[in-house]
Each structure stands twice: as C-alpha cells, then as structure tokens.
Design a protein around this motif. Structure first.
Motif, PDB file in Angstrom:
ATOM      1  N   ASN A  75     142.541  82.130  47.557  1.00 22.43           N
ATOM      2  CA  ASN A  75     143.739  82.379  46.754  1.00 22.43           C
ATOM      3  C   ASN A  75     143.770  81.518  45.491  1.00 22.43           C
ATOM      4  O   ASN A  75     144.049  82.014  44.397  1.00 22.43           O
ATOM      5  CB  ASN A  75     145.002  82.171  47.586  1.00 22.43           C
ATOM      6  CG  ASN A  75     145.119  83.188  48.700  1.00 22.43           C
ATOM      7  OD1 ASN A  75     144.796  84.362  48.519  1.00 22.43           O
ATOM      8  ND2 ASN A  75     145.558  82.753  49.861  1.00 22.43           N
ATOM      9  N   SER A  76     143.468  80.237  45.616  1.00 26.40           N
ATOM     10  CA  SER A  76     143.491  79.374  44.430  1.00 26.40           C
ATOM     11  C   SER A  76     142.329  79.709  43.491  1.00 26.40           C
ATOM     12  O   SER A  76     142.471  79.639  42.270  1.00 26.40           O
ATOM     13  CB  SER A  76     143.471  77.894  44.812  1.00 26.40           C
ATOM     14  OG  SER A  76     142.242  77.534  45.376  1.00 26.40           O
ATOM     15  N   THR A  79     143.355  82.834  41.555  1.00 23.99           N
ATOM     16  CA  THR A  79     144.353  82.454  40.547  1.00 23.99           C
ATOM     17  C   THR A  79     143.700  81.777  39.353  1.00 23.99           C
ATOM     18  O   THR A  79     144.001  82.092  38.195  1.00 23.99           O
ATOM     19  CB  THR A  79     145.412  81.522  41.184  1.00 23.99           C
ATOM     20  OG1 THR A  79     146.041  82.221  42.255  1.00 23.99           O
ATOM     21  CG2 THR A  79     146.450  81.093  40.168  1.00 23.99           C
ATOM     22  N   LYS A  80     142.782  80.855  39.629  1.00 22.24           N
ATOM     23  CA  LYS A  80     142.084  80.133  38.558  1.00 22.24           C
ATOM     24  C   LYS A  80     141.247  81.090  37.711  1.00 22.24           C
ATOM     25  O   LYS A  80     141.267  81.024  36.478  1.00 22.24           O
ATOM     26  CB  LYS A  80     141.191  79.052  39.195  1.00 22.24           C
ATOM     27  CG  LYS A  80     140.693  78.017  38.249  1.00 22.24           C
ATOM     28  CD  LYS A  80     139.915  76.847  38.858  1.00 22.24           C
ATOM     29  CE  LYS A  80     139.709  76.757  40.312  1.00 22.24           C
ATOM     30  NZ  LYS A  80     138.832  75.645  40.708  1.00 22.24           N
ATOM     31  N   MET A  82     141.659  84.364  37.366  1.00 18.40           N
ATOM     32  CA  MET A  82     142.529  85.280  36.632  1.00 18.40           C
ATOM     33  C   MET A  82     143.094  84.599  35.382  1.00 18.40           C
ATOM     34  O   MET A  82     143.223  85.237  34.331  1.00 18.40           O
ATOM     35  CB  MET A  82     143.636  85.807  37.535  1.00 18.40           C
ATOM     36  CG  MET A  82     143.117  86.791  38.565  1.00 18.40           C
ATOM     37  SD  MET A  82     144.369  87.425  39.673  1.00 18.40           S
ATOM     38  CE  MET A  82     145.154  88.625  38.623  1.00 18.40           C
ATOM     39  N   ALA A  83     143.388  83.322  35.467  1.00 19.68           N
ATOM     40  CA  ALA A  83     143.872  82.579  34.302  1.00 19.68           C
ATOM     41  C   ALA A  83     142.794  82.507  33.219  1.00 19.68           C
ATOM     42  O   ALA A  83     143.114  82.349  32.036  1.00 19.68           O
ATOM     43  CB  ALA A  83     144.308  81.183  34.710  1.00 19.68           C
TER      44      ALA A  83
END
Length: 117
Positions: A75-76, A79-80, A82-83
């Motif tokens: 998950n992290s 997220t990273k 996608m940023a």
C-alpha cells in the motif's frame, strides 16, 4: 574461458533523469550514474540501465518491459509510486499467498509488486 555473466536490464525513456528519480524515490534504487542520456541504477545485485530513447516514440501500450519486485508494504509503495506519476493497472489483489499489484509507470513500462502473506 569464463561463462557469460548478467550485466544489466535496459529500458528506453524520453526523460532519463525523471525515470531515475522514479526508481530511486519510488523503489529505493541506488543511482550509480545519471546523465541526461544515460543512468545506471542498482538494487542489490540487479542493475537497471536507463537510456534516452533515440526517438520521441517510446512504447506506451502493452506489457513490455515488466519488472517484478517484492515489497514489504504494497500500500505505501503504491502510494509512493502514484505520487511519482505511476498508475495502477487494475486493483490491488489480495491472494492467499499475499498481495499483488500491477502499475504502469514512466514511459509505459510495467511494474509488478508482490507483498508476501
């Protein structure tokens, strides 16, 4: 006579420094060399070479190349990434053996992520 040994995997990119930043910040690759036209990154024994595409056309569709990574927290990591401009290619799947995700990244390259159960 010595046997052949693996040197690196090569990807073509429009913007080599941007792609190097993506792998460095998104997946913690060490950057050994980075210029406007060439970069060499490393994760353990794996070396990833990034070269500026000789034309403006870099593959945007399909699933070549696909690099697969084991991560500690999917998950992290998602997220990273996608940023940094990546997109999920379908949902994160929760399988009995662990979580899996496919991400379309810089210049259309694909990443597979796997978090063991």
């Amino acid at each position: 006579m010595a046997a052949a040994s693996f040197r690196w995997i090569l990807q073509l990119h429009k913007d080599v420094p941007k792609a190097a930043r993506f792998y460095s910040e998104g997946l913690d690759f060490a950057v050994n060399v980075c210029t406007l036209r060439w970069a060499e990154l490393q994760s353990g024994p794996l070396k990833l070479a990034l070269m500026q595409s000789p034309s403006d056309h870099v593959m945007q569709n399909g699933y070549s190349s696909l690099l697969s990574f084991t991560v500690t927290d999917i998950n992290s990591t998602v997220t990273k990434l996608m940023a940094l401009g990546a997109e999920l290619d379908g949902p994160i799947k929760y399988e009995i053996h662990g979580k899996v995700a496919a991400m379309r990244c810089v210049d259309g390259h694909m990443l597979g992520l796997y978090e063991p159960a």
